[in-house]
Scaffold this motif. Structure first.
Motif, PDB file in Angstrom:
ATOM      1  N   CYS A 167      26.003  74.663  20.698  1.00 53.34           N
ATOM      2  CA  CYS A 167      26.272  74.855  22.126  1.00 53.34           C
ATOM      3  C   CYS A 167      27.716  74.482  22.460  1.00 53.34           C
ATOM      4  CB  CYS A 167      25.326  73.984  22.963  1.00 53.34           C
ATOM      5  SG  CYS A 167      23.577  74.400  22.776  1.00 53.34           S
ATOM      6  N   ILE A 168      28.127  74.908  23.646  1.00 47.59           N
ATOM      7  CA  ILE A 168      29.370  74.430  24.241  1.00 47.59           C
ATOM      8  C   ILE A 168      28.997  73.343  25.236  1.00 47.59           C
ATOM      9  CG2 ILE A 168      31.330  75.033  25.712  1.00 47.59           C
ATOM     10  CD1 ILE A 168      31.161  77.880  24.509  1.00 47.59           C
ATOM     11  N   VAL A 169      29.663  72.202  25.187  1.00 48.69           N
ATOM     12  CA  VAL A 169      29.356  71.114  26.111  1.00 48.69           C
ATOM     13  C   VAL A 169      30.378  71.103  27.234  1.00 48.69           C
ATOM     14  CG1 VAL A 169      28.323  69.749  24.254  1.00 48.69           C
ATOM     15  CG2 VAL A 169      30.708  69.329  24.901  1.00 48.69           C
ATOM     16  N   ALA A 186      31.623  67.361  18.596  1.00 42.62           N
ATOM     17  CA  ALA A 186      31.644  68.005  17.278  1.00 42.62           C
ATOM     18  C   ALA A 186      30.721  67.290  16.300  1.00 42.62           C
ATOM     19  CB  ALA A 186      33.071  68.033  16.745  1.00 42.62           C
ATOM     20  N   GLU A 187      30.680  65.963  16.371  1.00 44.73           N
ATOM     21  CA  GLU A 187      29.799  65.201  15.484  1.00 44.73           C
ATOM     22  C   GLU A 187      28.327  65.506  15.732  1.00 44.73           C
ATOM     23  OE1 GLU A 187      32.744  61.307  14.858  1.00 44.73           O
ATOM     24  OE2 GLU A 187      30.970  61.167  16.169  1.00 44.73           O
ATOM     25  N   HIS A 188      28.021  65.988  16.924  1.00 48.71           N
ATOM     26  CA  HIS A 188      26.629  66.345  17.249  1.00 48.71           C
ATOM     27  C   HIS A 188      26.380  67.848  17.145  1.00 48.71           C
ATOM     28  CE1 HIS A 188      26.619  62.226  18.807  1.00 48.71           C
ATOM     29  NE2 HIS A 188      25.303  62.288  18.732  1.00 48.71           N
ATOM     30  N   GLY A 189      27.324  68.585  16.568  1.00 47.78           N
ATOM     31  CA  GLY A 189      27.084  69.993  16.278  1.00 47.78           C
ATOM     32  C   GLY A 189      27.528  70.973  17.333  1.00 47.78           C
ATOM     33  N   ALA A 190      28.200  70.511  18.389  1.00 44.83           N
ATOM     34  CA  ALA A 190      28.687  71.439  19.416  1.00 44.83           C
ATOM     35  C   ALA A 190      29.803  72.307  18.848  1.00 44.83           C
ATOM     36  CB  ALA A 190      29.182  70.667  20.634  1.00 44.83           C
ATOM     37  N   VAL A 191      29.983  73.490  19.430  1.00 43.85           N
ATOM     38  CA  VAL A 191      30.999  74.427  18.933  1.00 43.85           C
ATOM     39  C   VAL A 191      32.184  74.550  19.877  1.00 43.85           C
ATOM     40  CG1 VAL A 191      29.330  75.742  17.581  1.00 43.85           C
ATOM     41  CG2 VAL A 191      29.796  76.417  19.966  1.00 43.85           C
ATOM     42  N   ILE A 252      48.737  72.186   7.980  1.00 40.92           N
ATOM     43  CA  ILE A 252      47.948  72.069   9.210  1.00 40.92           C
ATOM     44  C   ILE A 252      46.458  71.915   8.909  1.00 40.92           C
ATOM     45  CG2 ILE A 252      47.099  73.455  11.163  1.00 40.92           C
ATOM     46  CD1 ILE A 252      49.907  74.144  11.849  1.00 40.92           C
ATOM     47  N   LYS A 253      45.972  72.572   7.870  1.00 39.14           N
ATOM     48  CA  LYS A 253      44.539  72.492   7.539  1.00 39.14           C
ATOM     49  C   LYS A 253      44.126  71.099   7.073  1.00 39.14           C
ATOM     50  CE  LYS A 253      45.133  74.195   2.765  1.00 39.14           C
ATOM     51  NZ  LYS A 253      44.979  72.867   2.164  1.00 39.14           N
ATOM     52  N   ASP A 254      45.089  70.260   6.709  1.00 39.42           N
ATOM     53  CA  ASP A 254      44.779  68.924   6.192  1.00 39.42           C
ATOM     54  C   ASP A 254      44.945  67.824   7.232  1.00 39.42           C
ATOM     55  OD1 ASP A 254      44.275  69.925   3.602  1.00 39.42           O
ATOM     56  OD2 ASP A 254      46.422  69.931   3.145  1.00 39.42           O
ATOM     57  N   VAL A 255      45.287  68.187   8.465  1.00 41.41           N
ATOM     58  CA  VAL A 255      45.497  67.183   9.508  1.00 41.41           C
ATOM     59  C   VAL A 255      44.161  66.579   9.929  1.00 41.41           C
ATOM     60  CG1 VAL A 255      46.227  66.849  11.900  1.00 41.41           C
ATOM     61  CG2 VAL A 255      47.640  68.204  10.343  1.00 41.41           C
ATOM     62  N   GLU A 256      44.116  65.253  10.010  1.00 40.93           N
ATOM     63  CA  GLU A 256      42.895  64.544  10.387  1.00 40.93           C
ATOM     64  C   GLU A 256      42.692  64.446  11.887  1.00 40.93           C
ATOM     65  OE1 GLU A 256      41.367  60.947   8.044  1.00 40.93           O
ATOM     66  OE2 GLU A 256      43.547  60.791   7.840  1.00 40.93           O
ATOM     67  N   THR A 257      43.773  64.472  12.654  1.00 36.18           N
ATOM     68  CA  THR A 257      43.691  64.049  14.047  1.00 36.18           C
ATOM     69  C   THR A 257      43.505  65.174  15.063  1.00 36.18           C
ATOM     70  OG1 THR A 257      46.126  64.012  14.098  1.00 36.18           O
ATOM     71  CG2 THR A 257      45.000  61.924  13.670  1.00 36.18           C
ATOM     72  N   PHE A 258      43.380  66.427  14.623  1.00 37.67           N
ATOM     73  CA  PHE A 258      43.077  67.506  15.561  1.00 37.67           C
ATOM     74  C   PHE A 258      41.636  67.391  16.043  1.00 37.67           C
ATOM     75  CE2 PHE A 258      46.189  70.601  13.272  1.00 37.67           C
ATOM     76  CZ  PHE A 258      47.257  69.959  13.863  1.00 37.67           C
ATOM     77  N   ALA A 259      41.393  67.804  17.305  1.00 34.68           N
ATOM     78  CA  ALA A 259      40.018  67.988  17.752  1.00 34.68           C
ATOM     79  C   ALA A 259      39.366  69.050  16.877  1.00 34.68           C
ATOM     80  CB  ALA A 259      39.987  68.412  19.212  1.00 34.68           C
ATOM     81  N   LYS A 260      38.128  68.837  16.493  1.00 38.36           N
ATOM     82  CA  LYS A 260      37.470  69.716  15.523  1.00 38.36           C
ATOM     83  C   LYS A 260      36.875  70.973  16.129  1.00 38.36           C
ATOM     84  CE  LYS A 260      38.281  66.804  12.160  1.00 38.36           C
ATOM     85  NZ  LYS A 260      39.087  65.804  12.872  1.00 38.36           N
ATOM     86  N   ILE A 261      36.826  71.036  17.459  1.00 36.07           N
ATOM     87  CA  ILE A 261      36.281  72.207  18.144  1.00 36.07           C
ATOM     88  C   ILE A 261      37.243  72.603  19.267  1.00 36.07           C
ATOM     89  CG2 ILE A 261      33.850  71.795  17.602  1.00 36.07           C
ATOM     90  CD1 ILE A 261      33.534  70.395  20.280  1.00 36.07           C
ATOM     91  N   PRO A 262      37.263  73.895  19.667  1.00 30.14           N
ATOM     92  CA  PRO A 262      38.138  74.301  20.767  1.00 30.14           C
ATOM     93  C   PRO A 262      37.794  73.549  22.043  1.00 30.14           C
ATOM     94  CG  PRO A 262      36.606  76.066  20.184  1.00 30.14           C
ATOM     95  CD  PRO A 262      36.489  75.028  19.122  1.00 30.14           C
ATOM     96  N   THR A 263      38.838  73.115  22.752  1.00 34.15           N
ATOM     97  CA  THR A 263      38.665  72.242  23.917  1.00 34.15           C
ATOM     98  C   THR A 263      39.596  72.692  25.022  1.00 34.15           C
ATOM     99  OG1 THR A 263      38.157  70.411  22.415  1.00 34.15           O
ATOM    100  CG2 THR A 263      38.705  69.831  24.672  1.00 34.15           C
TER     101      THR A 263
END
Length: 740
Positions: A167-169, A186-191, A252-263
Motif C-alpha cells: 500500500c501507499i501510506v 518501508a519496513e512494514h512493506g509499504a510501496v 548511488i545504488k549503494d547509498v544507505e541513507t536514501f528513503a527506500k520508497i518514493p515519498t
C-alpha cells in the motif's frame, strides 16, 4: 538609520572604556562592552538582504550570500575564506499524485503567492514542494492512513488487523522527524509514502493562517530531507570522509541513507480529498486531525498513484570560515556556527540565527579595534547545505578531523531564533557554564535575566509541588541533551567536541516552516518583529564565546555531568525492569486466559502467544563506573576550588586534558549498526530522527529486546565512563600538585 543608536553606543562604549582603563582589563569587562554593541536595526538589514531571494544549495543567490558574508567578515577584521565541497543534491523533475479510485483527483503540489507577501511570488527561483533523497518511483496502490507513521502507530494497526504491505501510506507531520515516516513504512512493506500537514499541528486549529496570521495556510507545504540521518549525516556518497572534488564516492545504488520508497509532502488542501475517500474503521481518538471529515484508516476504497523522479546532480556548497587567532592558546579552538542555506527564502530558518552570528562577528571586530584579543582562537562558521542533512558542517568536520581531535574545545550552535525564552541544550559538563552566561543576559521585554525568566516559566509549568520546590532551590537549571537536527551533530556525536545549542522562542508560534512563506514579510509581522531577541541571542552567544575563549581554566563542571549520566543509568534500569515485568504479566494473562489482544471492540482479534522472558541485565559494570565517575568529579571540583583560591600558576597541560574529556565519551566502533555516531551518551534515536536517546547503545537494545546486545553495550559504556573518570582524576591530581 543607525545614527541615534550609534550615539548611545558611543557613550556606553566610552564609559566602559574608562572603566577598563582605570582597572583590570579582564574578560567580564570586555563581555559587558560586547553586549552593548549588537543593534536590532543591523539584524533587520542582514535578514532583509539574506532572505531577499531563495537561496537553497546550488542556487545563484546562495553563492551571492556566501560571497557577501565573506566580504563582511573581512571588513570586520577577521581572517576569512570559503571552503567548498561537492555534494549530491537531487531536485525533482517529475511529481504526480493522483486519486484514481473511487473518484479522480489530481493534487496541485503548489503553494500560491499572496499579494501581501512580495517574495512569495518568486516562483522561478523557488524549489518545488518535495522530499529530498526520496528514491525515484511510480506506484499505484491502495491508501492507508497511519497517523504519524511512527513505530507505535504500526503496532496499533497490527492490533487492528491492518497491513500496509503493498500500500501507499499517508502520514501527518509531527511526533518524529519526517525521514522516520518512509523508513518505518518501508519496513512494514509499504510501496510509497505521502506526508501532509494537518491543520491541527500548525494550521487553522492553532490560530489565524497566513497572511492574516502566522499559521500554515491550506496550500502550505513543508519541504524537507528524508535522508536517514540516524545512520550518518553529511553527503550520502561520502560517509565518514570529506566530500572533496577527488573524494572516493559510493555508487548511488549503494547509498544507505536514501528513503527506500518514493515519498512526497503535500498540503492539507491536497490531503483532504485523499482522506475523505478512505473507508474502513474509524481511527482511534488520538489519530484524529482537524480536517472536516471522519478520519478512517483504510485500506480502500481510495487508490492513489504516486510518481516522483529526480535529477541526481552534484552541486558545490560554500562554508564561510572566519578566524581570530588566539593570543595565548592559538591551538585551542572555540567554534561558533549557524547555517545560511534555506529551502526557499528562509527568514526564520535559518536567517534569524545567521543574522545573530553576523552581528556577533561585527561586534567582536569592534572589540579587536579597541585592543581586545582572545586567548584562544575563535572560529565563526556559516554552514551551507544544513537543510539536506547537515552537509556543510559534516563535511567540514570530516575534512578537519585530525585538527579538531587536537584543537577542538567547544562548539556553539544556533539555528532559528524567535521571541520568548532561552532554549539550551548541550554537553552536561557545560551546564554550569551556560547557566552563568544566562544570568548575565537581560531579557529585553521583562527586564530580568533570561535565566530568571526561564526559571519562572519552568516553575509555572512544573507538574508537582516537589518539582517546583526543586526548581526554586536549584543553583542551576538543567539543560537538555542533544539528539540531532542541526549542525552540532557532527561536532558532538562524531568528533566528540563539547557542544551547546542556543536559541530563543516559545512566544511566536507559526506554521510556515520550510514553505515559501518563511520570509521577511512573515518574520517582521509575526515573530521577533523588533529584533530585540535577535540582539539577545547575539549577546548570549557572544558572551559565551568571549568567556570560553578567555578562561584561564576551561569552564567544565564534571559533577553536573556525573549527576546527569547517573540519572540516565537509573532510567535504563527502570526501563529494563518495566520491559521484563510487562512480558511476565502478559504471559501470565495468556496462560490464565484473561489477556485481550485488542483494546477496541472494532479491532480484529489476533491470537496471543507466549513471549520469552528476558534475562536480568547485569548493570553492575555501569554502577561501578558511576561510582568512579562521581568520585573523580567530586575530587576535581574540590581541586578547582582550592586552586582558584590560590595564587598559583595553572599547569600548562591541564586544559589539554580537559579538551579530551568529551572525546573520552566516544568509542571508535560507534553505535551498533551506525558506526559514524561515536558518542556513547548522546545520539538521535534510530526511530526518532531528531529526538535524543541517552546512553543509546544500551537504551535502544532494551527497547528492541536485544538482550545480548544490551549486555555488550553496558560493558562498553562502563569502560568509556571509567576512561572519563580516569581523565578527570588525572586532571584533579595535577591541580592538587600545583597548589602544594
Amino acid at each position: 538609520m543607525f545614527r541615534s543608536h550609534s550615539f548611545l553606543f558611543f557613550i556606553s562604549t566610552l564609559l566602559i572604556s574608562i572603566a577598563i582603563a582605570g582597572g583590570k582589563s579582564d574578560s567580564r569587562q570586555w563581555e559587558a562592552k560586547f553586549r552593548s554593541i549588537p543593534e536590532p536595526a543591523r539584524l533587520r538589514e542582514y535578514m532583509k538582504r539574506l532572505s531577499a531571494r531563495p537561496h537553497h544549495i546550488g542556487s545563484a543567490y546562495g553563492k551571492e550570500n556566501a560571497e557577501w558574508m565573506l566580504a563582511r567578515f573581512k571588513e570586520w577584521g577577521w581572517d576569512a575564506k570559503i571552503e567548498s565541497f561537492e555534494v549530491l543534491f537531487p531536485t525533482p523533475k517529475e511529481r504526480v499524485l493522483e486519486l484514481v479510485e473511487p473518484k479522480k483527483f489530481s493534487a496541485s503540489l503548489k503553494e500560491p503567492a499572496f499579494a501581501e507577501d512580495p517574495t512569495s511570488s518568486q516562483q522561478d527561483e523557488q524549489l518545488p514542494t518535495y522530499n529530498a533523497y526520496s528514491i525515484d518511483g511510480d506506484v499505484t496502490a491502495p491508501l492507508v492512513y497511519v497517523n504519524y507513521g511512527i513505530p507505535d502507530d504500526y503496532e496499533q494497526l497490527e492490533r487492528m488487523g491492518i497491513s500496509v504491505k503493498g500500500c501507499i501510506v499517508i502520514a501527518r507531520y509531527g511526533a518524529s522527524w519526517r525521514g522516520i515516516k518512509p523508513k518505518v513504512a518501508a519496513e512494514h512493506g509499504a510501496v510509497g509514502c505521502i506526508i501532509y500537514s494537518d491543520p491541527k499541528g500548525d494550521g487553522f486549529y492553532q490560530g489565524d493562517v497566513f497572511p492574516k496570521g502566522p499559521y500554515r495556510p491550506q496550500e502550505g507545504v513543508q519541504r524537507g530531507s528524508v535522508m536517514d540521518m540516524p545512520i550518518h549525516s553529511g553527503d550520502p556518497l561520502t560517509p565518514g570522509v570529506a566530500a572533496t572534488e577527488n573524494a572516493k564516492r559510493l555508487d548511488i545504488k549503494d547509498v544507505e541513507t536514501f528513503a527506500k520508497i518514493p515519498t512526497l509532502p503535500i498540503s492539507y488542501a491536497d490531503a483532504k480529498p485523499l482522506l475523505e475517500s478512505l473507508g474502513g474503521a474509524v481511527v482511534p481518538d488520538g489519530w484524529r486531525g482537524n480536517l472536516p471529515l471522519t478520519y478512517k484508516v483504510g485500506p480502500g476504497p481510495a487508490k492513489v498513484r504516486l510518481k516522483v523522479a529526480f535529477n541526481w546532480n552534484m552541486v558545490k556548497i560554500h562554508d564561510i570560515v572566519a578566524k581570530i587567532q588566539g593570543s595565548t592558546f592559538p591551538d585551542e579552538w572555540i567554534i561558533r556556527g549557524n547555517h545560511h542555506d534555506a529551502w526557499v527564502n528562509g527568514a526564520e530558518d535559518p536567517i534569524s540565527g545567521q543574522m545573530c552570528l553576523l552581528e556577533e562577528a561585527r561586534s567582536l571586530g569592534v572589540l579587536m579595534k579597541q585592543g581586545w584579543r582572545p586567548k584562544r582562537t575563535i572560529i565563526y562558521c556559516a554552514w551551507d547545505g544544513e537543510e539536506q542533512g547537515l552537509l556543510g558542517s559534516t563535511e567540514w568536520v570530516e575534512a578537519h578531523a585530525d585538527e579538531l581531535r587536537t584543537n577542538g574545545v567547544l562548539y556553539i550552535n544556533s539555528d532559528s531564533n524567535g521571541r520568548g525564552y532561552l532554549g539550551i541544550g548541550g554537553s552536561h559538563s557545560l551546564e554550569s557554564f551556560i547557566n552563568g552566561v544566562a544570568r548575565d543576559i537581560n531579557d529585553p521585554e521583562k527586564n530580568i535575566s533570561v535565566w530568571m525568566r526561564l526559571q519562572l516559566r519552568r516553575i509555572s509549568n512544573a507538574a508537582s509541588a516537589d518539582e517546583r520546590k526543586e526548581l526554586r532551590s536549584a543553583s542551576d537549571l538543567k539543560i537538555d541533551a542533544l539528539g540531532s537536527g542541526s549542525d552540532y551533530t557532527p561536532f558532538l556525536e562524531h568528533a566528540g567536541i563539547a557542544s551547546l545549542n542556543l536559541g530563543y522562542g516559545g512566544e511566536d508560534g507559526g506554521g510556515i516552516y520550510h514553505s515559501i512563506y518563511d520570509d521577511f514579510y512573515w518574520y517582521t509581522h509575526f515573530s521577533d518583529t523588533s529584533f530585540i531577541y535577535g540582539r539577545a541571542l547575539a549577546q548570549t552567544v557572544g558572551t559565551a564565546v568571549i568567556r570560553a575563549s578567555d578562561a584561564e581554566l576551561l569552564p567544565l563542571d564534571f559533577t553536573r555531568q556525573a549527576a546527569t549520566i547517573g540519572r540516565y543509568v537509573d532510567e535504563l534500569k527502570k526501563l529494563a525492569k518495566s520491559k521484563r515485568d510487562d512480558i511476565i504479566d502478559r504471559n501470565t494473562q495468556i496462560e490464565e486466559g484473561t489477556f485481550s489482544a485488542t483494546a477496541d471492540p472494532r479491532e480484529q482479534y489476533v491470537p496471543p502467544s507466549i513471549e520469552e522472558v528476558p534475562p536480568f541485565l547485569n548493570f553492575a559494570p555501569l554502577e561501578n563506573a558511576m561510582v568512579s565517575l562521581n568520585n573523580s568529579a567530586e575530587r576535581y571540583r574540590k581541586a578547582v576550588d582550592k586552586f582558584q583560591s590560590s595564587n598559583k600558576t595553572l599547569p600548562k597541560s591541564i586544559n589539554k586534558k580537559l579538551i579530551e574529556s568529551e572525546r573520552r565519551l566516544t568509542h571508535d566502533a560507534g553505535l551498533p549498526n551506525r558506526p559514524w555516531f561515536k558518542h556513547q551518551i548522546y545520539a538521535p534515536g534510530l526511530y526518532t530522527g531528531y529526538g535524543v536517546k541517552t546512553i543509546p547503545g544500551v537504551r535502544e537494545a532494551i527497547e528492541q529486546k536485544k538482550w545480548k546486545e544490551a549486555e555488550e553495550q553496558i560493558a562498553r559504556v562502563a569502560k568509556v565512563l571509567e576512561g572519563e573518570a580516569g581523565l578527570i582524576e588525572s586532571a584533579a591530581a595535577e591541580l592538587e600538585s600545583a597548589v602544594k
